[in-house]
Design an enzyme around this catalytic site. Structure first.
Site, PDB file in Angstrom:
ATOM      1  CE  LYS A  46       4.185  -2.426  10.338  1.00 42.64           C
ATOM      2  NZ  LYS A  46       3.191  -3.296   9.510  1.00 42.64           N
ATOM      3  CB  CYS A 154       4.936  -1.654   1.782  1.00 43.39           C
ATOM      4  SG  CYS A 154       3.459  -1.000   2.719  1.00 43.39           S
ATOM      5  CE  LYS A 191       8.398  -8.766   3.068  1.00 42.16           C
ATOM      6  NZ  LYS A 191       7.796  -9.426   4.509  1.00 42.16           N
TER       7      LYS A 191
HETATM    8  C1  LIG Z   1      -0.448  -7.283   9.473  1.00 35.23           C
HETATM    9  C2  LIG Z   1       0.584  -6.865   8.673  1.00 35.23           C
HETATM   10  C3  LIG Z   1       1.543  -5.889   8.443  1.00 35.23           C
HETATM   11  C4  LIG Z   1       2.564  -5.839   7.943  1.00 35.23           C
HETATM   12  N1  LIG Z   1       3.280  -4.871   7.559  1.00 35.23           N
HETATM   13  C5  LIG Z   1       5.220  -4.974   6.895  1.00 35.23           C
HETATM   14  C6  LIG Z   1       6.004  -4.764   7.406  1.00 35.23           C
HETATM   15  O1  LIG Z   1       5.355  -3.341   7.898  1.00 35.23           O
HETATM   16  N2  LIG Z   1       6.892  -4.605   6.161  1.00 35.23           N
HETATM   17  C7  LIG Z   1       7.246  -5.624   5.452  1.00 35.23           C
HETATM   18  O2  LIG Z   1       8.625  -5.930   5.083  1.00 35.23           O
HETATM   19  N3  LIG Z   1       6.055  -6.302   5.289  1.00 35.23           N
HETATM   20  C8  LIG Z   1       5.620  -6.881   6.198  1.00 35.23           C
HETATM   21  N4  LIG Z   1       3.986  -7.037   5.965  1.00 35.23           N
HETATM   22  C9  LIG Z   1       4.474  -8.600   5.027  1.00 35.23           C
HETATM   23  C10 LIG Z   1       4.977  -9.681   6.015  1.00 35.23           C
HETATM   24  O3  LIG Z   1       6.418  -9.427   6.125  1.00 35.23           O
HETATM   25  C11 LIG Z   1       4.547 -11.081   4.787  1.00 35.23           C
HETATM   26  O4  LIG Z   1       5.479 -10.935   3.949  1.00 35.23           O
HETATM   27  C12 LIG Z   1       3.510 -11.363   4.671  1.00 35.23           C
HETATM   28  O5  LIG Z   1       2.140 -11.589   5.950  1.00 35.23           O
HETATM   29  C13 LIG Z   1       3.085 -13.125   4.142  1.00 35.23           C
HETATM   30  O6  LIG Z   1       3.754 -14.124   5.323  1.00 35.23           O
HETATM   31  P1  LIG Z   1       2.372 -14.630   6.230  1.00 35.23           P
HETATM   32  O7  LIG Z   1       1.467 -15.135   4.593  1.00 35.23           O
HETATM   33  O8  LIG Z   1       2.994 -15.703   7.091  1.00 35.23           O
HETATM   34  O9  LIG Z   1       1.483 -13.780   6.262  1.00 35.23           O
HETATM   35  C14 LIG Z   1       2.391  -7.365   6.959  1.00 35.23           C
HETATM   36  C15 LIG Z   1       2.221  -8.156   6.773  1.00 35.23           C
HETATM   37  C16 LIG Z   1       0.496  -8.719   7.350  1.00 35.23           C
HETATM   38  C17 LIG Z   1      -0.067  -9.218   7.476  1.00 35.23           C
END
Ligand SMILES: Cc1cc2nc3c(=O)[nH]c(=O)nc-3n(C[C@H](O)[C@H](O)[C@H](O)COP(=O)(O)O)c2cc1C
Length: 379
Positions: A46, A154, A191
């Site tokens: 995270k 973000c 990212k």
């Molecule tokens: C609840 C939540 C919190 C997230 N927090 C972060 C974060 O702190 N840093 C980050 O780079 N991406 C964060 N993301 C994005 C995820 O790393 C990822 O890029 C995004 O959810 C797409 O992937 P998925 O379709 O598998 O969920 C977060 C996603 C979710 C759902």
């Protein structure tokens, strides 16, 4: 001979190409320990920052599902429906750097051969803020992080010099990456956000800054739906909402389109695919477009917090795939990575039927009106 699922990516060896993305599954020491015990090839923590973080009152993430015949899409009707997406407005880790460092050390001691990527974030509006990036980078790598992922993406930051506002600014993309590269002894991944018009430009900017890989994508900007009874957003605090991020199944094709643009533009660079992965068939899309690893967020959240069953399916699916393709001599990801990269072309390059075969508007097709009856010879 057993099948070898390991991959090399930005100079690091992963037991398999499946990583937990930076999200709630990687928000704590116990989660990451469980994830490594379950077999994930790597984790991206995270995101860790230096500024104080306080999340909104109430839930930070909800899951949008189809109900009944699919006409109802809601976050608030229980868990029985079919998953459409996750929606979140969660900020980065609310734990300070000092909380994270001993934990990174302990995790690496317990799992020295598993890859731990520290996700970091700071501002970019001043030299002091750029120094924060360097402080985060130095501290995490000294604690044992194997790589750094720069969170330039973000979607819920009001500050114009932070989060996805960095990835929307080509100059900041290069400057921040360069600042971290000055002190980094480990690979640096950047990212990016999908919320720009041409992600190839931002990818170019972070590569110019020295990035070793691009991770894509973060969540897509989106709003919760309005409840037609209460006339309130399904997710709100005191009636108010702000733009949040969509993840999960709904974003798989969207994220692939972004990835295809980048891997075509930079076929020799490293990419980590993110967005909508929960099965090997999904991950395969990213690999065939040229990615060397994939990351999983939403699907892992919905599977005992760190995705042990998701990982099992990814590994089994990959093993079965390699077995099925053994006749082609494929033994590892490198044998098929990028195979379909060059099949994504400009629309004008897609073949048109020749004059005789052109039915323009007469072929029966889902989503279109019944074809007109063929004109009779007397018409
Ligand atoms: C609840 C939540 C919190 C997230 N927090 C972060 C974060 O702190 N840093 C980050 O780079 N991406 C964060 N993301 C994005 C995820 O790393 C990822 O890029 C995004 O959810 C797409 O992937 P998925 O379709 O598998 O969920 C977060 C996603 C979710 C759902």
């Amino acid at each position: 001979m057993g099948i070898d699922l390991s991959v090399s990516f930005t100079g690091l060896r992963f037991a398999n190409p499946f990583l937990l993305a930076s999200a709630p599954p990687t928000e704590s020491e116990s989660n990451i320990m469980h994830a490594f015990a379950a077999g994930w090839g790597g984790v991206v923590t995270k995101t860790i920052g230096l500024h104080p973080v306080v999340n909104v009152a109430g839930p930070k993430t909800k899951f949008l599902r189809f109900f009944g015949d699919g006409a109802t899409i809601s976050m608030n009707r229980g868990r029985q429906g079919v998953l459409h997406s996750s929606w979140n407005w969660e900020l980065i880790s609310d734990k300070p750097l000092d909380w994270w460092l001993p934990r990174i050390e302990r995790i690496k001691k317990a799992f020295p051969s598993r890859v731990l990527v520290a996700s970091i974030m700071a501002g970019s509006g001043s030299d002091k803020e750029l120094e924060h990036w360097r402080t985060l980078a130095r501290s995490c790598q000294e604690a044992g992080a194997d790589a750094l992922e720069l969170n330039l993406s973000c979607p819920h930051m009001d500050r114009p010099d932070m989060g996805s506002n960095i990835a929307k600014d080509l100059g900041l993309c290069s400057v921040v990456t360069q600042a971290v590269k000055e002190v980094a002894r480990v690979p640096v991944w950047a990212k990016l956000t999908p919320a720009t018009s041409d992600i190839v430009l931002e990818a170019g900017a972070v590569f110019r800054g020295g990035a070793d890989a691009v991770s894509s994508t973060n969540t897509f900007p989106s709003l919760p739906l309005v409840d037609p009874q209460s006339l309130e957003f399904e997710m709100n605090v005191d009636g108010y909402v702000s733009s949040g991020g969509l993840g999960g199944p709904a974003i798989l094709p969207l994220s692939l389109a972004k990835m295809a643009q980048m891997t075509r533009a930079f076929p020799d660079k490293a990419f980590s695919g993110i967005g909508g992965v929960s099965e090997f068939a999904h991950a395969l899309n990213y690999f065939l477009l040229g990615c060397g690893t994939v990351q999983v967020g939403t699907a892992a959240m919905l599977d005992r917090a760190v995705g042990p069953s998701v990982l099992k399916r990814l590994v089994a699916g990959y093993g079965e795939f390699l077995e099925r393709q053994a006749h082609r001599g494929w033994q590892s990801l490198e044998d098929f990575r990028g195979l379909l990269r060059d099949r994504v072309v400009a629309q004008s390059q897609i073949r048109r039927p020749d004059q005789a075969g052109y039915q323009g508007g007469y072929e029966p097709q889902e989503g279109y009106a019944e074809p007109d009856p063929a004109p009779s010879p007397r018409d």
